[in-house]
Scaffold this motif. Structure first.
Motif, PDB file in Angstrom:
ATOM      1  N   VAL A  36       0.713  -1.239   0.142  1.00 55.79           N
ATOM      2  CA  VAL A  36      -0.015   0.077  -0.034  1.00 55.79           C
ATOM      3  C   VAL A  36       0.869   1.349   0.033  1.00 55.79           C
ATOM      4  CG1 VAL A  36      -1.821   1.268   1.152  1.00 55.79           C
ATOM      5  CG2 VAL A  36      -1.688  -1.399   1.330  1.00 55.79           C
ATOM      6  N   ALA A  37       0.611   2.001  -1.020  1.00 55.84           N
ATOM      7  CA  ALA A  37       1.630   3.311  -1.040  1.00 55.84           C
ATOM      8  C   ALA A  37       0.502   4.609  -1.316  1.00 55.84           C
ATOM      9  CB  ALA A  37       2.680   3.050  -1.915  1.00 55.84           C
ATOM     10  N   ASN A  38       1.095   5.577  -0.937  1.00 53.33           N
ATOM     11  CA  ASN A  38       0.240   6.866  -0.963  1.00 53.33           C
ATOM     12  C   ASN A  38       0.905   7.430  -2.386  1.00 53.33           C
ATOM     13  OD1 ASN A  38      -1.801   8.912  -0.979  1.00 53.33           O
ATOM     14  ND2 ASN A  38      -0.780   9.728   0.747  1.00 53.33           N
ATOM     15  N   SER A 304       3.917   6.247   1.865  1.00 48.72           N
ATOM     16  CA  SER A 304       2.676   5.882   2.452  1.00 48.72           C
ATOM     17  C   SER A 304       2.405   7.470   2.806  1.00 48.72           C
ATOM     18  CB  SER A 304       2.498   5.029   3.544  1.00 48.72           C
ATOM     19  OG  SER A 304       3.648   5.272   4.562  1.00 48.72           O
ATOM     20  N   SER A 305       3.092   8.442   3.273  1.00 49.25           N
ATOM     21  CA  SER A 305       2.832   9.624   3.499  1.00 49.25           C
ATOM     22  C   SER A 305       2.273  10.580   2.334  1.00 49.25           C
ATOM     23  CB  SER A 305       4.118  10.386   4.055  1.00 49.25           C
ATOM     24  OG  SER A 305       5.085  10.578   3.066  1.00 49.25           O
ATOM     25  N   GLY A 306       2.523  10.300   1.079  1.00 51.67           N
ATOM     26  CA  GLY A 306       2.247  11.176   0.171  1.00 51.67           C
ATOM     27  C   GLY A 306       3.431  12.071  -0.569  1.00 51.67           C
ATOM     28  N   TYR A 307       4.727  11.772   0.232  1.00 48.93           N
ATOM     29  CA  TYR A 307       5.780  13.024  -0.021  1.00 48.93           C
ATOM     30  C   TYR A 307       6.299  12.416  -1.469  1.00 48.93           C
ATOM     31  CZ  TYR A 307       9.974  15.611   0.102  1.00 48.93           C
ATOM     32  OH  TYR A 307      10.811  16.281  -0.023  1.00 48.93           O
ATOM     33  N   LEU A 433      -1.535  14.906  -7.089  1.00 52.69           N
ATOM     34  CA  LEU A 433      -0.835  14.771  -5.772  1.00 52.69           C
ATOM     35  C   LEU A 433      -1.911  14.452  -4.469  1.00 52.69           C
ATOM     36  CD1 LEU A 433       1.371  18.413  -5.999  1.00 52.69           C
ATOM     37  CD2 LEU A 433       1.787  16.019  -6.633  1.00 52.69           C
ATOM     38  N   PRO A 434      -1.671  13.316  -3.985  1.00 50.14           N
ATOM     39  CA  PRO A 434      -2.579  12.963  -2.998  1.00 50.14           C
ATOM     40  C   PRO A 434      -2.816  13.773  -1.630  1.00 50.14           C
ATOM     41  CG  PRO A 434      -0.927  11.137  -3.130  1.00 50.14           C
ATOM     42  CD  PRO A 434      -0.662  12.263  -4.200  1.00 50.14           C
ATOM     43  N   LYS A 435      -3.660  13.554  -0.899  1.00 52.48           N
ATOM     44  CA  LYS A 435      -3.485  14.315   0.423  1.00 52.48           C
ATOM     45  C   LYS A 435      -2.359  13.599   1.115  1.00 52.48           C
ATOM     46  CE  LYS A 435      -8.591  15.258   0.319  1.00 52.48           C
ATOM     47  NZ  LYS A 435      -8.711  14.684  -0.857  1.00 52.48           N
ATOM     48  N   TYR A 436      -1.865  14.435   1.984  1.00 53.31           N
ATOM     49  CA  TYR A 436      -0.635  13.738   3.000  1.00 53.31           C
ATOM     50  C   TYR A 436      -1.519  12.948   4.098  1.00 53.31           C
ATOM     51  CZ  TYR A 436       2.715  16.822   1.375  1.00 53.31           C
ATOM     52  OH  TYR A 436       3.692  17.629   0.579  1.00 53.31           O
ATOM     53  N   GLN A 437      -0.746  12.025   4.265  1.00 52.90           N
ATOM     54  CA  GLN A 437      -1.394  10.972   5.358  1.00 52.90           C
ATOM     55  C   GLN A 437      -0.264  10.507   6.367  1.00 52.90           C
ATOM     56  OE1 GLN A 437      -3.754   7.782   4.017  1.00 52.90           O
ATOM     57  NE2 GLN A 437      -4.575   9.082   2.572  1.00 52.90           N
TER      58      GLN A 437
END
Lengths: 618, 88
Positions: A36-38, A304-307, A433-437
């Motif tokens: 799972v990756a953001n 996974s953080s979205g960075y 760019l996904p939201k940061y998580q």
């Protein structure tokens, strides 16, 4: 009477836009540990698994796609599966359409496209916790009525709504398939989707404020690149400094075990096989587990953080200067862990030539299997000092330099390949760019656990086998009477090594190194294990107690050590990399090109390094 | 660039902080326009949505980051120029 009913396997596909939380839902439903990756494109292949509690249902996790007209090879996987065009498998019996509740207007368009395929469908309205936190309120029943399919609220990562969605999936098999319907033009479809979203959205919400605030920092024109560069720098420093203590412990453990065996067992071939072959070889690789885990912790957390996607954006300009685009940064960064997932992740690149170029340069990203090689030689030859006022460790700095030279040569190679392959068209760079998580600790932990298993399995299989073969070849035939050199010099390994050494002598490689390069083709870290075994066999009893680091420090000259490092910046590719390149490019041509150009570069780089270092040390 | 109400502009020409409501996505501008316009639509660009440039790359001010609807998208100025916005 009723005949016992054979339960038919029901095949249900999970489909959705990238970043909708599809893989997390798949994991929760199947209990599998899908990556799972953001970032968009984390799933590049289809994966399947049985639903927990309902083993007749097979769930298929398909790569995220924005539409049913594919733009890249990973999206094509999804479309082929849904339209039954795939030659590998039958069309699924139903669809779970995963929607991001915080981005309904956009994701509903895709739901309408999916519904038009005619397959029975259920909607998982995912990330409802995020939506609620942003103040978004959705009329779920209204949405279900308008779509004409069941809609279930889920929070995959917190296992909310899982029982309900499982029940809905169970019913899917009994639903009849409709005839596919024609879709209106894209523009009309967007309008329909937005109108529907407006109808069912009770409260608009305030947007993800934290994402905006973090982006103001991470994408800042000055702070952004500094933060990116610092992060990468800290990552490579940490690989060195944090791993020191656990590595010493493993080293001590292996040495202790060797000592205990030497005391317990009688002198003879059994003891030699265990101590010189297996423990010296496998042990010298296992010791690098802490470093590999630290590297993976960073990469998993960034993913996974979205960075990571932001990093791709920051890197786009640099990548475009060599003809690639920022999207290639993600496969290339995962190649730091291992080139194989990196080469597969290149499927998210739409343009075939960009994709091929990315595949060809992926092995230049220093993979974690090369860490043992670098670390060993650095520990033996680079003093453990601080530079720049004690701020930075010299060993970490050299390591950083090795990684950097891999990157620089990758960019140069990309430039050349693009010139040779390209039709001169610039490919678009488009990336959501996904939201940061906050990275989920559980996923990082599971990812690390998987990595540990893979690493130890390799140590227990490929490396163990290679070491036993090497030990046999290194121990026989026995030396003649009155031999002056160590026994191994008269063995098959000695014979092969001395033959190879004529090829590698211009690089300053002795026969021990030359022979270690061969098993290094199986997996790069095996070269270290092979050195461990070769030196353990050539050493007298006192030397065996000494660590491999000490043996190299006294056995190699500095120019040889530097040439060895230069060699490993470029080569050799492991067999698995070559195999996956053949699979991804559909033939032998490109893996052979890759092997050839990297081997040539490696030879040239090692030769130049050796000669220059020799000139300086003279 | 000064923004006047009602003025139509290409999204790719704007500086951070500027934006407007999307009024058109051009499909006939450049050789690849039709294909790229479709990609933009699939990613979430559509008429009647607000689009604002949030950031630009420190290197050459390209690519840019655009807020469109509830999404954030990074893209190059060349593609962003297919998007026509009206300031308000």
């Amino acid at each position: 009477m009723n005949a016992p009913e054979t339960v038919k396997t029901l095949r249900i596909a999970l489909v959705g836009n990238p970043n909708c939380g599809k893989s997390a839902l798949f994991n929760t439903l199947t209990g599998l540990r899908q990556k799972v990756a953001n970032y968009p494109g984390a799933t590049v292949e289809r994966h399947s698994g049985r639903m927990t509690g309902a083993s007749h249902i097979e769930l298929i996790d398909l790569p995220g796609t924005y539409s049913l007209t594919p733009k890249s090879p990973d999206e094509a996987v999804t479309c082929d599966a849904l339209f039954g065009r795939s030659t590998l498998e039958a069309r699924p019996d139903g669809i779970v359409c995963v929607l991001d509740a915080t981005n309904l207007g956009q994701h509903l368009r895709f739901a309408l496209e999916l519904k038009a395929t005619g397959l029975p469908m259920v909607v998982a309205l995912n990330m409802t916790d995020l939506a609620r936190r942003e103040g978004i309120e959705i009329d779920v029943e209204g949405l279900a009525k308008r779509l004409g399919v069941p809609v279930i609220e889920t929070v995959a990562v917190r296992k909310t709504g899982i029982a309900e969605i499982k029940a809905a999936i169970g019913v899917l098999g009994t639903a009849a398939e409709h005839a596919p319907t024609d879709l209106p033009p894209l523009r009309q479809l967007q309008r329909d989707a937005r109108a529907m979203a407006r109808d069912v959205t009770l409260a608009e919400g305030s947007g993800h404020k934290i994402t905006r605030q973090l982006d103001a920092l991470f994408l800042h024109p000055v702070a952004g690149p500094i933060i990116l560069f610092s992060l990468l720098f800290v990552m490579f420093q940490a690989v060195f400094s944090w791993a020191e203590a656990p590595m010493d412990m493993i080293d001590g453990g292996v040495a202790g075990l060797q000592g205990w065996l030497a005391d317990t067992l009688p002198d003879g071939w059994v003891l030699s096989l265990l101590n010189d072959g297996i423990l010296a070889g496998v042990g010298s690789v296992v010791i690098f587990l802490p470093q590999i885990l630290i590297l993976f912790t960073f990469i998993l957390a960034l993913e996974s953080s979205g960075y990571l996607v932001r990093a791709a954006y920051l890197m786009d300009r640099l990548m475009s200067s060599v003809g690639l685009n920022g999207r290639a940064f993600i496969p290339l960064l995962s190649s730091f862990a291992c080139a194989i997932p990196g080469i597969m992740a290149a499927r998210t690149i739409a343009d075939p030539k960009d994709r091929l170029t990315t595949i060809l340069i992926a092995p230049l990203m220093t993979c974690s299997a090369r860490l043992p090689v670098y670390t060993l030689v650095i520990a033996a030859f680079i003093p453990n000092e601080s530079v720049w006022g004690g701020m930075v460790g010299l060993q970490g700095l050299v390591m950083f330099g090795l990684y950097l030279s891999g990157i620089v040569f990758a960019l140069l190679a990309a430039f050349v390949f693009k010139r040779l392959l390209s039709d001169g068209q610039r490919q678009p760079f488009l990336l959501e760019l996904p939201k940061y998580q906050v990275p989920h600790l559980r996923y990082i932990f599971v990812g690390l656990l998987e990595r540990t298993k893979v690493f130890l399995r390799r140590a227990g299989t490929i490396i163990l086998t290679a070491m036993i073969i090497l030990w046999v070849l290194g121990s026989y035939p026995l030396p003649p009477e009155g031999a002056t050199e160590p026994d191994i010099a008269y063995s098959y390994v000695g014979i092969i090594g001395k033959a190879l050494a004529t090829v590698f002598a211009p690089l300053g490689f002795n026969w021990e190194i030359s022979v270690a390069l061969v098993p290094g083709l199986a997996a790069r870290e095996v070269a270290v294990a092979a050195l461990g075994t070769v030196y353990a066999l050539s050493g007298d009893e006192d030397m065996v107690a000494d660590s491999l680091v000490g043996l190299l420090a006294s056995g190699w000259t500095l120019p040889t050590a530097l040439a060895f490092l230069a060699w490993y910046v470029f080569a050799p590719q492991c067999l698995s990399t070559i195999a996956v390149t053949k699979r991804e490019t559909g033939g032998w041509k490109w893996p052979l090109v890759m092997l050839g150009y990297l081997f040539g570069l490696a030879y040239l780089a090692a030769f130049l390094t050796y000669r220059i270092a020799l000139a300086f040390s003279a | 660039m000064l923004q006047q109400t009602g003025e139509t502009m290409r999204l790719g020409t704007l500086a951070p902080g500027q934006g407007g409501r999307i009024v058109a996505i051009e499909e006939a501008d450049t050789p690849n326009a039709a294909e790229n316009a479709e990609r933009l639509r699939e990613l979430g660009f559509a008429e009647e949505l607000d689009a604002t440039v949030l950031h630009q790359s420190p290197f050459g001010r390209d690519p840019i980051v655009v807020a469109v609807g509830s999404m954030t998208v990074a893209l190059r100025r060349a593609e962003a120029n297919l998007i026509v916005v009206k300031s308000q």
